[in-house]
Design a protein around this motif. Structure first.
Motif, PDB file in Angstrom:
ATOM      1  N   ASP A 140       0.819  -1.215   0.000  1.00  0.00           N
ATOM      2  CA  ASP A 140       0.000   0.000   0.000  1.00  0.00           C
ATOM      3  C   ASP A 140       0.847   1.257   0.000  1.00  0.00           C
ATOM      4  OD1 ASP A 140      -2.298  -1.444  -0.028  1.00  0.00           O
ATOM      5  OD2 ASP A 140      -2.639  -1.339   2.137  1.00  0.00           O
ATOM      6  N   LYS A 297      -1.906   2.369 -10.006  1.00  0.00           N
ATOM      7  CA  LYS A 297      -3.223   1.993  -9.482  1.00  0.00           C
ATOM      8  C   LYS A 297      -4.139   3.205  -9.333  1.00  0.00           C
ATOM      9  CE  LYS A 297      -1.432  -2.033  -6.962  1.00  0.00           C
ATOM     10  NZ  LYS A 297      -1.313  -2.701  -5.656  1.00  0.00           N
ATOM     11  N   LYS A 298      -4.055   4.129 -10.299  1.00  0.00           N
ATOM     12  CA  LYS A 298      -4.885   5.325 -10.305  1.00  0.00           C
ATOM     13  C   LYS A 298      -5.892   5.249 -11.458  1.00  0.00           C
ATOM     14  CE  LYS A 298      -1.197   8.263  -8.409  1.00  0.00           C
ATOM     15  NZ  LYS A 298      -0.336   9.451  -8.638  1.00  0.00           N
ATOM     16  N   LYS A 339      -9.399   4.456  -1.052  1.00  0.00           N
ATOM     17  CA  LYS A 339      -7.970   4.135  -1.132  1.00  0.00           C
ATOM     18  C   LYS A 339      -7.441   4.354  -2.544  1.00  0.00           C
ATOM     19  CE  LYS A 339      -7.746   0.764   2.636  1.00  0.00           C
ATOM     20  NZ  LYS A 339      -7.406  -0.638   3.024  1.00  0.00           N
ATOM     21  N   THR A 340      -8.267   4.071  -3.539  1.00  0.00           N
ATOM     22  CA  THR A 340      -7.860   4.241  -4.931  1.00  0.00           C
ATOM     23  C   THR A 340      -7.963   5.706  -5.325  1.00  0.00           C
ATOM     24  OG1 THR A 340      -8.679   2.043  -5.481  1.00  0.00           O
ATOM     25  CG2 THR A 340      -8.330   3.566  -7.310  1.00  0.00           C
TER      26      THR A 340
END
Length: 601
Positions: A140, A297-298, A339-340
């Motif tokens: 993370d 991861k966006k 979170k994303t």
């Protein structure tokens, strides 16, 4: 002449035999070399995490074809355990099985002598891909160790790889998630994937026109169903299409809905809450940034479009829920807590029918309010801090028809950086007949609007986590309320005398009223901690409605005292007044302990 032709034919046949022998010799004797190189490439490109096995490697040098039978690519469990021990294990690992892997127009000479691999076409027949996801918290956070590009991993074996096209036919994909030793699976079958112009060299990773070394990846996924882990809902779509060159994603016939019927759903849950059905004919993303998704991861896109939809929310009030503090859970705050990282310039919702219905625990009837043919535009939908530093406002523009009648136009403004959840909302409702609301008032409150001509509603509000305030205008005339009583045999009776008291003593029949006074609602609503964002919004607007129709707390108290003084002229006046007070309470508030709005949430 005949002798000459015999010599020519004989020489040609001899050449073919010699060439065939040479091809056969190199195919046999180069096979171990190719086999070794192939295995080295797999180990080098995966940091020794993966190994490859197969039954047969068939090489045809004359045509430049290579066929591998029953290939299996699997992760090494010992290597993975070692990576977990040093906090470097990826969350995802794979096992891939392919019945036939075919390479066409393959130059072994270039690969061995020049360390360059050129292929015209690669075909994978009926591959099976098993992806295993295991969460590691250290993934993370941003790693201080920069990940090596693919080229750096293979450059000691190959200087360049170029493939014109790759076809994956009827891929069966399985996803397994491991959470605290609990396995959850879902599968997608018969997926078709086409990849064009693959280039791996020292410059390809920095080529902005490529998505992970490719010019295009085109994916088609057929009908798919996924059940949520709690077992109550499922997600369906008919088809998913992804194209990295056009930078778009499209899903058709998308649905999120319960698996059980309403009564079975609430019986299985054993508590209250919403029963939600959401469907859209088309969901489409345009100018989607696949590289940001892959590398960081966006989720970035210029536009998202949801067409021809349905959102139906149902609540059975026979089932109660434990009150939960909902402060800090407004839509814009939920987006910030994701979170994303998300950034979509514009979201368009086109032609959606929205409804809220409620089964009353007191009258055992279903009341319903609808917002028909709804259109919405959401601008600057993002939780990207760098983007919000330039523009902190997310705007939502909604246009719909209330009860398929009055035109409602609302503008929301959300301060995404506010620590107190600051937001604004202003809007108007066009002309409509008040009895349209009887579909929700009569089943839930046992009252109905006998008449009422709504000319216009306008409001301009500001709000935080704890308070909503602003101005409310309500222009109407000929407002009449009828109180109903449901008898034991199921029939409904009108309470004429109490209805008369409500209309004559409590409710202004028009605004401006008979005295010519125009009443403006001055809202100052303090939020209950267990009320949702939408319930708080409704309660605030309801407070404005109450003031405009003459039901301010001060006027209600004054009218109650006037009615009390007239007891000697009305038999059992205390009882009548008490019932009138009870009606007002039921009309504009819920009884103590209830958690959901009687009208909308």
């Amino acid at each position: 002449m005949k002798a000459v032709w015999k010599w020519i034919i004989g020489i040609f046949v001899i050449l073919l035999i010699v060439l065939g022998g040479v091809v056969w010799y190199f195919s046999v004797h180069w096979k171990p070399i190719v086999d070794q190189k192939f295995r080295e490439i797999v180990l080098a490109s995966t940091d020794s995490l993966y190994t490859v096995d197969y039954d047969d490697l068939d090489i045809n040098l004359a045509l430049g074809n290579v066929t591998i039978s029953n290939l299996v690519l699997r992760s090494d469990s010992n290597v993975y355990a070692r990576l977990e021990g040093i906090n470097k294990a990826p969350d995802n690992r794979f096992q891939i099985e392919v019945a036939k892997l075919k390479f066409r127009n393959f130059s072994i000479r270039d690969m061995l002598l020049n360390k360059e691999l050129y292929l015209k076409n690669v075909v994978l027949d009926t591959p099976s891909v098993h992806m295993i996801n295991k969460y590691h918290s250290y993934n993370d956070t941003a790693s201080t160790e920069k990940s090596k590009p693919l080229y750096d991993k293979i450059k000691n074996t190959l200087k360049r790889i170029r493939i014109t096209g790759i076809d994956l036919n009827k891929v069966n994909f399985k996803y397994s998630q491991i959470q605290k030793s609990i396995y959850q699976d879902f599968e997608i079958k018969k997926v078709n994937i086409q990849i064009q112009d693959v280039l791996v060299d020292s410059t390809s990773i920095s080529d902005a026109t490529r998505f992970y070394h490719t010019k295009m990846v085109d994916i088609e996924v057929p009908a798919f169903t996924y059940r949520t882990p709690d077992g109550f809902y499922k997600v369906d779509f008919d088809q998913l299409k992804i194209n990295t060159r056009n930078r778009n994603i499209m899903l058709t016939k998308v649905a999120y809905q319960p698996i059980l019927g309403k009564s079975a759903y609430y019986k299985a849950k054993g508590k209250g809450g919403s029963y939600v059905v959401m469907k859209f004919d088309t969901v489409r993303f345009e100018s989607f940034d696949f590289n940001s998704l892959l590398r960081n991861k966006k989720i970035y896109a210029a536009k998202a479009q949801l067409k021809n939809g349905l959102l139906d929310i149902y609540s059975d009030k026979h089932y109660k829920s434990t009150p939960v503090n909902k402060v800090g859970r407004s839509p814009h705050q939920a987006l910030m807590h994701m979170k994303t990282q998300l950034a979509i310039d514009t979201v368009l919702v086109q032609n959606a029918d929205i409804s809220y219905s409620e089964l009353s625990d007191k009258y055992n009837q279903v009341g319903k309010i609808t917002f028909d043919k709804s259109y919405a535009t959401i601008s600057n939908m993002t939780n990207d801090v760098s983007s919000l530093a330039k523009n902190k406002w997310m705007r939502v523009d909604v246009l719909t028809k209330v009860m398929n009648s009055g035109r409602l136009h609302v503008l929301f403004g959300f301060d995404m950086t506010s620590k107190t959840g600051f937001h604004t909302y202003k809007g108007t409702v066009g002309a409509m007949q008040a009895p349209a609301f009887n579909k929700i008032l009569k089943p839930l409150l046992n009252v109905e609007l006998a008449s009422g001509n709504i000319k216009k509603i306008a409001f301009d509000m500001e709000a935080t986590d704890h308070r909503n305030w602003g101005k409310f205008n309500f222009d109407y005339d000929d407002l009449k309320i009828t109180i109903l009583e449901k008898k034991e045999d199921g029939t409904v009776k009108r309470k004429g005398f109490i209805s008369l008291l409500v209309n004559e003593l409590l409710v202004n029949g028009s605004n401006p009223n008979l005295s010519g006074e125009y009443i403006i609602g001055k809202v100052n609503w303090h939020r209950h901690a267990d009320h949702t964002f939408f319930k708080t919004l409704w309660q605030s607007l309801l407070d404005g409605i109450k003031q405009c129709v003459g039901l301010s707390k001060e006027r209600e108290a004054k009218l109650m005292r006037t009615a009390d003084r007239a007891q000697h002229t009305v038999e059992k006046a205390n009882t009548v007044v008490g019932k009138t007070k009870s009606f007002v309470s039921k009309l504009f508030k819920k009884k103590k302990g209830d958690e959901e709005s009687k009208v909308a949430e």
